[in-house]
Design a protein around this motif. Structure first.
Motif, PDB file in Angstrom:
ATOM      1  N   ARG A   2     -50.665   0.127   4.808  1.00  0.00           N
ATOM      2  CA  ARG A   2     -49.659  -1.002   4.307  1.00  0.00           C
ATOM      3  C   ARG A   2     -50.662  -2.175   3.714  1.00  0.00           C
ATOM      4  NH1 ARG A   2     -45.023  -0.304   5.930  1.00  0.00           N
ATOM      5  NH2 ARG A   2     -43.943  -2.426   5.829  1.00  0.00           N
ATOM      6  N   ARG A   4     -50.232  -5.799   1.455  1.00  0.00           N
ATOM      7  CA  ARG A   4     -49.069  -7.062   0.752  1.00  0.00           C
ATOM      8  C   ARG A   4     -49.686  -7.440  -0.606  1.00  0.00           C
ATOM      9  NH1 ARG A   4     -46.954 -11.078   4.449  1.00  0.00           N
ATOM     10  NH2 ARG A   4     -45.286  -9.811   5.291  1.00  0.00           N
ATOM     11  N   THR A  19     -43.162 -11.329  -2.078  1.00  0.00           N
ATOM     12  CA  THR A  19     -44.198 -10.347  -1.331  1.00  0.00           C
ATOM     13  C   THR A  19     -43.654  -9.048  -1.266  1.00  0.00           C
ATOM     14  OG1 THR A  19     -44.927 -12.233  -0.011  1.00  0.00           O
ATOM     15  CG2 THR A  19     -45.309 -10.201   0.869  1.00  0.00           C
ATOM     16  N   GLN A  21     -44.613  -5.608   0.279  1.00  0.00           N
ATOM     17  CA  GLN A  21     -45.399  -4.859   1.402  1.00  0.00           C
ATOM     18  C   GLN A  21     -45.292  -3.417   1.122  1.00  0.00           C
ATOM     19  OE1 GLN A  21     -45.655  -6.445   5.160  1.00  0.00           O
ATOM     20  NE2 GLN A  21     -45.645  -4.446   6.208  1.00  0.00           N
TER      21      GLN A  21
END
Length: 92
Positions: A2, A4, A19, A21
């Protein structure tokens, strides 16, 4: 894995931040003036639109279109009347 990615634009005196992700599922959060106003989860690299409003009088509808991939994510802010602005990436 993951990661961001952050995006930002100012419009009509208000801050619009997003944002993204990335990972097995992608999560898109939209903040207006630092307050979360929209949130959506999508599978993989599917483009999503998050509808929010700027706190003007009357409220101004805005849509943040996020493309998590392939490659580097991208965000576009769409305003009433079809006006579109690419949101600038932020390195934090």
């Amino acid at each position: 894995m993951r990661r961001r990615h952050h995006f930002h634009i100012d419009h009509l005196g208000h801050s619009v931040s997003a944002t993204v992700q990335t990972g097995r599922t992608s999560v898109v959060e939209v903040l207006i003036d630092g307050k979360e106003t929209g949130h959506v989860t999508t599978s993989r690299d599917r483009t999503v639109a998050v509808a929010v409003e700027l706190p003007t009088d009357p409220p101004t509808p805005v849509s943040v279109r996020a493309t998590p991939g392939p490659g580097v994510p991208r965000c576009v802010c769409e305003f009433h009347g079809g006006e579109q602005h690419v949101m600038s990436p932020r390195p934090y």
